[in-house]
Motif scaffolding. Sequence first.
Motif, mmCIF file in Angstrom:
data_model
loop_
_atom_site.group_PDB
_atom_site.id
_atom_site.type_symbol
_atom_site.label_atom_id
_atom_site.label_comp_id
_atom_site.label_asym_id
_atom_site.label_seq_id
_atom_site.Cartn_x
_atom_site.Cartn_y
_atom_site.Cartn_z
ATOM 1 N N PRO A 91 0.948 -1.236 0.066
ATOM 2 C CA PRO A 91 0.149 -0.163 -0.250
ATOM 3 C C PRO A 91 0.767 1.434 -0.007
ATOM 4 O O PRO A 91 0.292 2.164 -0.719
ATOM 5 C CB PRO A 91 -0.765 -0.265 1.217
ATOM 6 C CG PRO A 91 -0.806 -1.493 1.493
ATOM 7 C CD PRO A 91 0.522 -2.062 1.059
ATOM 8 N N ALA A 110 -5.122 3.234 -0.955
ATOM 9 C CA ALA A 110 -4.112 2.642 -0.573
ATOM 10 C C ALA A 110 -3.846 3.184 0.877
ATOM 11 O O ALA A 110 -3.326 2.269 1.833
ATOM 12 C CB ALA A 110 -2.877 3.482 -1.337
ATOM 13 N N LEU A 113 -6.034 0.322 2.900
ATOM 14 C CA LEU A 113 -5.266 -0.737 2.773
ATOM 15 C C LEU A 113 -4.089 -0.893 3.784
ATOM 16 O O LEU A 113 -3.590 -1.863 4.308
ATOM 17 C CB LEU A 113 -5.050 -1.340 1.360
ATOM 18 C CG LEU A 113 -5.915 -1.672 0.416
ATOM 19 C CD1 LEU A 113 -5.279 -1.809 -0.979
ATOM 20 C CD2 LEU A 113 -6.545 -3.182 0.888
#
Length: 132
Positions: A91, A110, A113
């Motif tokens: 990520p 991102a 995550l």
Amino acid sequence: MKIEAWLFAVCGIFFLLVTPAYWVITHDWTGTSALTMSTFLALMVAGYLGFHANRMDARLEDRKDAEIAEGAGEYGFFPPYSWWPLWCSLPLGLGVYALALGAWWLFIMAFALGMVATAGWIYEYYRGEHAH
């Protein structure tokens, strides 16, 4: 900590000697200032370690009469293999890619995550085969 203080002092003296030679050879402000700051940093750490080494009991590494058997015992917990650093780095790479593209939606994904991966890394020893 006396050994560490000497190591940093030697590095500081080396940087102190190299800095003027670097300036004379290159006339580069950036490298010269970096070497100057490295000199100050190494000497600052050496001074700190030397100051505290004189005020604390000698460690086994600092004593000349120490035996190897005196250092035996448990050193602590060292974790086994882990896949979580990989899942945390993906990520991060995706987030940097999203910033380069200017895709805010991809950066948000991102980030989400990354939070899941970070939580997994933090709590990996609370479940599964390595739980304790």
